[in-house]
Design a protein around this motif. Structure first.
Motif, short mmCIF file in Angstrom:
data_model
loop_
_atom_site.label_atom_id
_atom_site.label_comp_id
_atom_site.label_asym_id
_atom_site.label_seq_id
_atom_site.Cartn_x
_atom_site.Cartn_y
_atom_site.Cartn_z
N LEU A 220 0.85 -1.18 0.00
CA LEU A 220 0.00 0.00 0.00
C LEU A 220 0.89 1.23 0.00
N ILE A 221 0.67 2.13 -0.95
CA ILE A 221 1.48 3.32 -1.09
C ILE A 221 0.58 4.51 -1.38
N GLN A 222 0.92 5.66 -0.84
CA GLN A 222 0.11 6.86 -1.05
C GLN A 222 0.33 7.44 -2.43
N PRO A 223 -0.66 8.12 -2.96
CA PRO A 223 -0.48 8.80 -4.25
C PRO A 223 0.75 9.71 -4.21
N GLY A 224 1.51 9.67 -5.31
CA GLY A 224 2.74 10.45 -5.39
C GLY A 224 3.95 9.71 -4.87
N GLY A 225 3.75 8.58 -4.24
CA GLY A 225 4.85 7.82 -3.65
C GLY A 225 5.60 6.98 -4.65
N SER A 226 6.62 6.29 -4.13
CA SER A 226 7.49 5.45 -4.96
C SER A 226 7.60 4.05 -4.35
N LEU A 227 7.96 3.10 -5.20
CA LEU A 227 8.06 1.71 -4.78
C LEU A 227 9.00 1.00 -5.74
N ARG A 228 9.71 -0.02 -5.25
CA ARG A 228 10.52 -0.83 -6.15
C ARG A 228 10.06 -2.28 -6.08
N LEU A 229 9.69 -2.81 -7.22
CA LEU A 229 9.32 -4.22 -7.31
C LEU A 229 10.54 -5.03 -7.74
N SER A 230 10.63 -6.24 -7.21
CA SER A 230 11.72 -7.15 -7.57
C SER A 230 11.15 -8.44 -8.14
N CYS A 231 11.92 -9.08 -8.97
CA CYS A 231 11.53 -10.37 -9.55
C CYS A 231 12.77 -11.25 -9.61
N ALA A 232 12.88 -12.18 -8.68
CA ALA A 232 14.02 -13.08 -8.63
C ALA A 232 13.82 -14.24 -9.59
N ALA A 233 14.77 -14.43 -10.48
CA ALA A 233 14.67 -15.48 -11.48
C ALA A 233 15.56 -16.66 -11.12
N SER A 234 15.11 -17.84 -11.46
CA SER A 234 15.92 -19.05 -11.31
C SER A 234 15.65 -19.97 -12.48
N GLY A 235 16.62 -20.81 -12.80
CA GLY A 235 16.47 -21.73 -13.92
C GLY A 235 16.93 -21.16 -15.26
N ASP B 144 6.72 -16.42 -22.14
CA ASP B 144 6.52 -17.86 -21.96
C ASP B 144 6.51 -18.30 -20.49
N TYR B 145 7.04 -17.48 -19.62
CA TYR B 145 6.98 -17.77 -18.19
C TYR B 145 6.61 -16.48 -17.44
N TRP B 146 5.76 -16.66 -16.41
CA TRP B 146 5.28 -15.53 -15.63
C TRP B 146 5.51 -15.80 -14.15
N GLY B 147 5.80 -14.73 -13.41
CA GLY B 147 5.83 -14.84 -11.96
C GLY B 147 4.42 -14.80 -11.40
N GLN B 148 4.30 -14.96 -10.09
CA GLN B 148 2.99 -15.07 -9.46
C GLN B 148 2.33 -13.72 -9.24
N GLY B 149 3.05 -12.63 -9.41
CA GLY B 149 2.47 -11.31 -9.26
C GLY B 149 2.62 -10.73 -7.87
N THR B 150 2.67 -9.39 -7.80
CA THR B 150 2.72 -8.68 -6.53
C THR B 150 1.78 -7.49 -6.63
N LEU B 151 0.95 -7.31 -5.60
CA LEU B 151 -0.12 -6.31 -5.64
C LEU B 151 0.39 -4.95 -5.17
N VAL B 152 0.16 -3.94 -6.00
CA VAL B 152 0.46 -2.56 -5.64
C VAL B 152 -0.87 -1.83 -5.50
N THR B 153 -1.11 -1.25 -4.34
CA THR B 153 -2.34 -0.50 -4.09
C THR B 153 -1.96 0.95 -3.80
N VAL B 154 -2.44 1.85 -4.64
CA VAL B 154 -2.15 3.27 -4.47
C VAL B 154 -3.40 3.95 -3.90
N SER B 155 -3.30 4.37 -2.65
CA SER B 155 -4.46 4.95 -1.97
C SER B 155 -4.01 5.76 -0.77
N SER B 156 -4.77 6.79 -0.48
CA SER B 156 -4.47 7.59 0.71
C SER B 156 -5.26 7.10 1.92
#
Lengths: 106, 122
Positions: B11-26, B110-122
């Protein structure tokens, strides 16, 4: 930008039915089209690429056809595991997805 | 076995910042172009960004251009998406995904991660 339009948005069907989903592009994309299956809460799964090439491990009851602006995904005999949402994606120019088709149990 | 594990949402406020990561293997993230696709709650899929296998070419959807930055760390075999100036319309599950080519920005996943939810709200 290329717009992708899928129809129908919802489809009610029974196990064993033959099901066809259509995807139309706003301009020609040759055969640069992929199809994905997505179940609730899960990531999409690649089914078909280059309009008609079946991804490894995908059952042969799935098939794709078309070129230019009109494409179809067909499931020859719907199985219980196939009730899901399906999305098309063009990769001719940038990337864009269709709005999706939900296949539900009749 | 190819696996992608996304993290960093929240959960992040409007105007904010966030970093998503995606660790790969294989596989190695510098061997294929990789990207991010998002899905707003109850909606369809929207392509966000792609980075080439060499890391020297990046591509963005118009809706995020100038606000999001894609990158990767070869030593960690991890893909990132840095989100800034976040808006309510950025609320979505963010999926990382692998393509089958090294450098083309126009490809399928061809391959997808499981996803991570970003919610932008005050």
């Amino acid at each position: 930008d290329i717009q992708m339009t899928q129809s129908p948005s919802t489809l009610s069907a029974s196990v064993g039915d033959r099901v066809t989903i259509t995807c139309r592009a706003s301009q020609s994309i040759n055969s640069w089209l992929a199809w994905y299956q997505q179940k609730p809460g899960k990531a999409p799964k690649l089914l078909i690429y280059k309009a008609s090439t079946l991804q490894s491990g995908v059952p042969a009851r799935f098939s794709g056809s078309g070129s230019g602006t009109e494409f179809t995904l067909t499931v020859s005999s719907l199985q219980p595991d196939d009730f899901a949402s399906y999305f098309c994606q063009q990769y001719h120019s940038q990337l864009s997805f269709g709005g999706g088709t939900k296949v539900e149990i009749k | 076995e190819v696996q992608l594990l996304a993290s960093g949402g929240g959960l992040i406020q409007p105007g904010g910042s966030l970093r998503l990561s995606c660790a790969a293997s294989g596989f190695n993230v510098n061997a294929y172009a990789m990207g991010w696709v998002r899905q707003a709650p109850g909606k369809g899929l929207e392509w966000v960004s792609i980075i080439s296998g060499g890391g020297d070419n990046t591509y963005y959807a118009d809706s995020v251009k100038g606000r999001f930055t894609i990158s990767r760390d070869i030593s960690r075999n991890t893909l990132y998406l840095h989100l800034t100036s976040l808006r309510a319309g950025d609320t979505a599950v963010y999926y990382c995904a692998k393509t089958t080519l090294f450098s083309s920005p126009r490809h399928f996943f061809d391959y997808w991660g499981q996803g991570t939810l970003v919610t932008v709200s005050s």
